[in-house]
Design a protein around this motif. Sequence first.
Motif, PDB file in Angstrom:
ATOM      1  N   ARG A   1       0.895  -1.266   0.031  1.00  0.00           N
ATOM      2  CA  ARG A   1       0.156   0.050  -0.124  1.00  0.00           C
ATOM      3  C   ARG A   1       0.921   1.298  -0.065  1.00  0.00           C
ATOM      4  N   GLU A   2       1.854   1.105   0.938  1.00  0.00           N
ATOM      5  CA  GLU A   2       2.602   2.436   1.055  1.00  0.00           C
ATOM      6  C   GLU A   2       3.812   2.787   0.076  1.00  0.00           C
ATOM      7  N   HIS A   3       4.479   1.695  -0.486  1.00  0.00           N
ATOM      8  CA  HIS A   3       5.467   1.630  -1.610  1.00  0.00           C
ATOM      9  C   HIS A   3       5.155   0.879  -2.629  1.00  0.00           C
ATOM     10  N   PRO A   4       4.137   1.093  -3.312  1.00  0.00           N
ATOM     11  CA  PRO A   4       3.811   0.410  -4.539  1.00  0.00           C
ATOM     12  C   PRO A   4       4.861   0.202  -5.581  1.00  0.00           C
ATOM     13  N   GLU A   5       5.499   1.276  -5.930  1.00  0.00           N
ATOM     14  CA  GLU A   5       6.344   1.487  -6.781  1.00  0.00           C
ATOM     15  C   GLU A   5       7.704   0.587  -6.683  1.00  0.00           C
ATOM     16  N   LEU A   6       8.199   0.679  -5.522  1.00  0.00           N
ATOM     17  CA  LEU A   6       9.178  -0.319  -5.040  1.00  0.00           C
ATOM     18  C   LEU A   6       8.603  -1.783  -5.302  1.00  0.00           C
ATOM     19  N   VAL A   7       7.615  -2.279  -4.805  1.00  0.00           N
ATOM     20  CA  VAL A   7       7.225  -3.484  -4.582  1.00  0.00           C
ATOM     21  C   VAL A   7       6.974  -4.129  -6.109  1.00  0.00           C
ATOM     22  N   ARG A   8       6.187  -3.179  -6.941  1.00  0.00           N
ATOM     23  CA  ARG A   8       5.851  -3.526  -8.266  1.00  0.00           C
ATOM     24  C   ARG A   8       7.386  -3.737  -9.156  1.00  0.00           C
ATOM     25  N   LYS A   9       8.155  -2.999  -8.751  1.00  0.00           N
ATOM     26  CA  LYS A   9       9.368  -2.931  -9.506  1.00  0.00           C
ATOM     27  C   LYS A   9      10.167  -4.322  -9.113  1.00  0.00           C
ATOM     28  N   TYR A  10      10.305  -4.738  -7.860  1.00  0.00           N
ATOM     29  CA  TYR A  10      11.252  -5.925  -7.332  1.00  0.00           C
ATOM     30  C   TYR A  10      10.394  -7.118  -7.033  1.00  0.00           C
ATOM     31  N   LEU A  11       9.063  -6.983  -6.838  1.00  0.00           N
ATOM     32  CA  LEU A  11       8.385  -8.263  -6.403  1.00  0.00           C
ATOM     33  C   LEU A  11       8.341  -9.143  -7.468  1.00  0.00           C
ATOM     34  N   GLY A  12       8.830 -10.483  -7.439  1.00  0.00           N
ATOM     35  CA  GLY A  12       8.732 -11.501  -8.244  1.00  0.00           C
ATOM     36  C   GLY A  12       9.918 -11.537  -9.342  1.00  0.00           C
ATOM     37  N   SER A  13      10.797 -10.585  -9.168  1.00  0.00           N
ATOM     38  CA  SER A  13      11.979 -10.146 -10.004  1.00  0.00           C
ATOM     39  C   SER A  13      12.988 -11.094 -10.011  1.00  0.00           C
ATOM     40  N   VAL A  14      13.040 -11.581  -8.886  1.00  0.00           N
ATOM     41  CA  VAL A  14      14.028 -12.810  -8.371  1.00  0.00           C
ATOM     42  C   VAL A  14      13.642 -14.221  -8.568  1.00  0.00           C
ATOM     43  N   VAL A  15      12.245 -14.287  -7.916  1.00  0.00           N
ATOM     44  CA  VAL A  15      11.530 -15.646  -7.956  1.00  0.00           C
ATOM     45  C   VAL A  15      10.316 -15.428  -8.627  1.00  0.00           C
ATOM     46  N   PRO A  16      10.320 -15.545 -10.053  1.00  0.00           N
ATOM     47  CA  PRO A  16       8.947 -15.397 -10.789  1.00  0.00           C
ATOM     48  C   PRO A  16       8.080 -16.350 -10.343  1.00  0.00           C
ATOM     49  N   HIS A  17       6.819 -16.047 -10.579  1.00  0.00           N
ATOM     50  CA  HIS A  17       5.900 -17.161 -10.207  1.00  0.00           C
ATOM     51  C   HIS A  17       5.845 -18.317 -10.960  1.00  0.00           C
ATOM     52  N   THR A  18       6.436 -18.336 -12.003  1.00  0.00           N
ATOM     53  CA  THR A  18       6.695 -19.515 -12.764  1.00  0.00           C
ATOM     54  C   THR A  18       7.767 -20.362 -12.241  1.00  0.00           C
ATOM     55  N   ASP A  19       8.604 -19.904 -11.303  1.00  0.00           N
ATOM     56  CA  ASP A  19       9.679 -20.490 -10.748  1.00  0.00           C
ATOM     57  C   ASP A  19       9.501 -22.162 -10.630  1.00  0.00           C
ATOM     58  N   ASN A  20       8.758 -22.338  -9.616  1.00  0.00           N
ATOM     59  CA  ASN A  20       8.294 -23.738  -9.144  1.00  0.00           C
ATOM     60  C   ASN A  20       7.063 -23.915  -8.559  1.00  0.00           C
ATOM     61  N   TYR A  21       6.541 -24.968  -8.131  1.00  0.00           N
ATOM     62  CA  TYR A  21       5.249 -25.280  -7.802  1.00  0.00           C
ATOM     63  C   TYR A  21       4.913 -24.361  -6.401  1.00  0.00           C
ATOM     64  N   PHE A  22       5.795 -24.426  -5.382  1.00  0.00           N
ATOM     65  CA  PHE A  22       5.468 -23.794  -4.044  1.00  0.00           C
ATOM     66  C   PHE A  22       5.688 -22.191  -4.264  1.00  0.00           C
ATOM     67  N   ALA A  23       6.695 -21.877  -4.930  1.00  0.00           N
ATOM     68  CA  ALA A  23       7.067 -20.270  -4.972  1.00  0.00           C
ATOM     69  C   ALA A  23       5.529 -19.907  -6.012  1.00  0.00           C
ATOM     70  N   CYS A  24       4.963 -20.689  -6.915  1.00  0.00           N
ATOM     71  CA  CYS A  24       3.814 -20.087  -7.514  1.00  0.00           C
ATOM     72  C   CYS A  24       2.751 -20.068  -6.532  1.00  0.00           C
ATOM     73  N   LEU A  25       2.451 -21.054  -5.890  1.00  0.00           N
ATOM     74  CA  LEU A  25       1.358 -21.074  -4.815  1.00  0.00           C
ATOM     75  C   LEU A  25       1.569 -19.626  -3.911  1.00  0.00           C
ATOM     76  N   ASN A  26       2.807 -19.639  -3.396  1.00  0.00           N
ATOM     77  CA  ASN A  26       2.932 -18.366  -2.443  1.00  0.00           C
ATOM     78  C   ASN A  26       2.603 -17.265  -3.317  1.00  0.00           C
ATOM     79  N   SER A  27       2.966 -16.919  -4.596  1.00  0.00           N
ATOM     80  CA  SER A  27       2.783 -15.789  -5.226  1.00  0.00           C
ATOM     81  C   SER A  27       1.285 -15.597  -5.311  1.00  0.00           C
ATOM     82  N   ALA A  28       0.232 -16.680  -5.244  1.00  0.00           N
ATOM     83  CA  ALA A  28      -0.976 -16.606  -5.256  1.00  0.00           C
ATOM     84  C   ALA A  28      -1.548 -16.243  -4.062  1.00  0.00           C
TER      85      ALA A  28
END
Lengths: 250, 487, 444
Positions: free
Chosen positions: B165-192
């Motif tokens: 909520r407070e730092h959307p620009e930073l979060v949008r820039k970096y979230l999933g940039s190291v572990v994309p949701h396509t990475d693996n089963y559990f990371a994908c579940l976590n992303s959801a």
Amino acid sequence: MLSIKNLQVDIEGKNILQGLDLDVGAGQVHAIMGPNGSGKSTLSHALAGRDGYEVTGGEMLFDGHDLLALDPEQRAHLGIFLGMQYPVELPGVNNMVFMRESLNAIRRARGEEELDAVAFMQRVRDKARLVDLDEKLLKRSVNAGFSGGEKKRNEILQMAMLEPKLAILDETDSGLDIDALRIIAAGVNALRSPERSIILITHYQRLLDYIEPDYVHVIVGGRIVRSGDKELALELEKKGYGWIEEEAAA
Amino acid sequence: MDPNRVRPTQDSVDELIRSGYAHGFVTEIDSDTVPPGLSEDTIRLISQKKNEPAWMLEWRLKAYRHWLTLEEPAWAHVHHPAIDYQAISYYSAPRKKGDGPNSLDEVDPQLLDAYNKLGIPLEEQKALAGVAVDAVFDSVSVATTFRKNLAEAGVIFCAMSEAVREHPELVRKYLGSVVPHTDNYFACLNSAVFTDGTFVYIPRGVTCPMELSTYFRINEAGTGQFERTLIVAEDNSHVSYLEGCTAPMRDENQLHAAVVELVAMEDAKIKYSTVQNWYPGDEQGRGGIYNFVTKRGDCRGDRSHISWTQVETGSAITWKYPSCILRGNDSVGEFYSVAVTRGQQQADTGTKMIHLGRNTRSTIVSKGISAGNGQNTYRGLVRMAQRAENARNHSQCDSLLIGDQCGAHTFPYIEVRNPTAKVEHEATTSKIGEDQLFYCRQRGLSEENAVSMIVNGFCKEVFNQLPMEFAVEAQKLLNITLEGAVG
Amino acid sequence: MTTADTRPSWFEQLIMLSGPDSPGQSPAWLDNARAQARKTLAELPVPNRKQENWRYSAVEGLLKNSFHPTAGYVPDPQALDPESLLLPSFETYRLVFANGHYVPQLSSSERLPAGVTLGNLRTALGSDSKWIAGWFGQAAGHTEHLFTALNTALANDGALLHVDENIEVDRPIEMIYLNPGQDDASLIQPRNLVVLEAGARATLVERFIGSGKARYFNNNLTEIGLREGATLAHYRVQDESRNAWHLSSLYLSQAQQSRYRGTTLAFGGAWARTEYNAHFRHEGAECVLNGLYTAGDRQLTDFHLDVQHSVPACISRERFKGILYGKGRAVFDGRILVDRQAQHTDAHLTNDNLMLTRDAEVDTKPQLEIYADDVKCSHGTTVGQLDPEQVFYLRSRGIAASAAHRMLCLGFANEIIDSIELQPLRDYAIHRLAITLNEAVARG
Ligand SMILES: Nc1ncnc2c1ncn2[C@@H]1O[C@H](COP(=O)(O)OP(=O)(O)OP(=O)(O)O)[C@@H](O)[C@H]1O
Ligand SMILES: [Mg+2]
């Protein structure tokens, strides 16, 4: 103080000590000599209670305690110290921490107060000076990467720290330089007192020049085949073991 | 040996073994838990409960739709009954009065008490340790101490939901940039379904003035915990981050599928330390946490440095490979790990060091200890890509076995595409040396003490990497974990 | 999945092409084994990269090629240039196979000591095949490995060696597998059996030689049985044509106190893989595997070692060294498994790789899987280039860079070469390695 009667020890089913008798009185120094493989280290390990040294007969009494009924640490608590021929390395275990644990475990077992950090440090420093051990070694892991001589000095330092009643020093003089030999002898002599006994296992007369033994024993084939005073050691130095072995065989 | 020798009786050993887990209490707090089940509606509900912006919901849904196409991985050296993803509750929060706490005073006293039992007195730490603590209870972040001091340094340290909520620009820039949701089963579940976690941002040139720390706790029954941590260190910044985890004793298995992403820019250094002590289950293997975690650090900038240190003593099953992508030239990756398994615990853990840049360096030190029926696997990958000129890796993986019913396994994968790169891997497996045990006992230590001393020595190199308070805690934890394992 | 469609056709094609190709007189046990193996071929999934065993060694290239069995081939001994096959001053008892077919004219087994049987499978089946039945397929099984099944399904000839109790064979036994190059795309499948009875001792040298640019697939399989206290020194030199596919599957079965010492030198082939399966089921046995491999442009060399300790007190040692140059690729997979009962296991493995060029690739994967506690196990692996400091040191002493490289490579390989106890073979290995190194250094 220590009384060993007809001791029989097997290693991996092989009979090594074949009826050994030895009496060590309080305040005495006994030197044990004998050819390689005759059973000297076996005796020292059996006294300290090492697994794999199976006592199949005889008895060992120490201050009235049956040693056979005791674990190695319980024997240590009674005051038995074994300075090993090949001291073991403990990677990652700090030398100082180790000595403190050891000292306090023994003190606890005897119902004494544990030494606090300050008193302990003071004592380590004093004793380290006594055996001329580089203080840097105190900060390293126990014996890990120590040179042969450094390991032996470290054993003597531990002995000095623990002030045992019976110190068994298995070839502590092997691998020492000339100065070190003198220093260690001084360390051992400093420990000599009417309440303490020492068993010195050695191959060389020169150690006995510095630490004068009350008795000298010769082990051959897992038995003490000859005992005498310090003159015996001198004789051995001259003549070797051949004549004793022959006599023993006869 | 002489049969008269004093030996601990089997009973006393058993008792010691059972003495196990000290954090197994349940905290009775009023909580807001959604019913079990997973669907797009669940995700919408989570997003709504957290007041998330629309982009976040979209991000989650995309991950969820992808997850539906995936199959659970089966390659790890672990065995467990199939997980019923519909039986898990994906959101549980301590019910708050009003809008949530503004300061520690407003935090539910029961909760604070729970943390005190865990040995994390927030109040005390605030005053004494200089450690800023973010605590994630079940799925939500409940208290973040030291906000002000950190804010003065420009450091952002807050709950992930707040950062969204407070730092959307930073979060949008970096979230999933190291572990994309396509990475693996559990990371994908976590992303959801991730519900909370920690966000850390260290601006350029700032050395974070204190250690940052998060404690995770799973409290509610039937819940899963899916936290998400993101740490971004801008050029020439430094941060040390600690996490600790516990969970109550329950007969059921609970899923913990976290994702941690680290981004280190030029000359930045991130040190990430974990002491993981999730409930391991009982001696029969009932209950315990499934700890399926994706942790990855991206050394994006030249000379950046990411260091993972983990002490894993808990969880029924651990499946995690904190990794480093060494993208920047001269960047450094480190992995120091102690993993202990006993009882019926299984661990499949290790690291990946992906060397892309020139002169990149990595060090792997893994110490596995198996006792009881524990199974302990090191699995690691070292890849030297074609551009990884003069890259270096050294790996040392040692395993210690205590007892003849456990297992220790070592599976390194080494892939080299550059001749100037140098890789060295060594592994050993043995039990504690009889001669070492005897030596210690000759000097008066009890067998148990001797074992603990030797094992601690075995782990020393890793403990040395931990910040002081943690090292002490880790050592204690190791001793408790090994209690009664010898006999 | 597309592979699912191609698989049956690739293997079935081979089976179909081979027709009823069975050795002249086929005993029932052999027919059974072959039938069982055919079933396995239909059932087992095709190898692909998703399978751990094939992760790094693409098998697709092999499966894209069609091969045909060589049933009709009749070797012409004169055309085979027998002289060129032999190593100088190497006195051996010898079997020669060309394209998988026994060539009696080039073989020499006169004056074999009593108690030693040396010959080929096809001939033996016609006469005394009872002892073979007791061993055939026992160590290898028919159901687990696809290429083992392929070998079994079409098994019709190969080398046989049997040494009676307490006999020591006075000379090395040599088995030469030759591909003379005139028959492209042949499928060659030697099926070998080596058995040493209690207390017997022998030295065996297997050499795979492919000439020119011949493109073929040598899918050979050797089962080795050592009875109590037997000792076998086993050397294998793989020098296939640079267009060849080569897969060696070795299965060891060792009784108490037996000793096996295997040394593999792998120089040739476009795609060459050696699989060693040693499964200890009797106490006190020892298995030592050494290997040296090189790979240059368009070469993949692959070792898969699977050593399983299922009983106490066995010893295993593996030492493998590889030199990669040009676009050469090496794959190494060395697994040590120690079962719960296998206390006092002593198992160590090392794999070292030298990369001489930019485009070389190495994938190495040692594995320890340990379920017993009182064991000493370790593995170590390294990948790197020649130490620039050492190169500099030699050059500062006036040695040219290329010579310095060669010297250091020879030094690297020396540990393995030095372990060869047969002088003529050791000389050959040095000579052969020097040729490769010249090529490598010129290329590098
Ligand atoms: N683990 C073992 N297994 C078999 N034999 C052993 C073992 N340990 C010791 N021995 C044998 O026991 C005998 C006595 O050994 P011991 O170490 O007591 O000799 P020593 O008198 O101390 O010799 P040294 O002067 O060389 O130190 C030797 O023959 C030795 O080989
Ligand atoms: Mg001795």
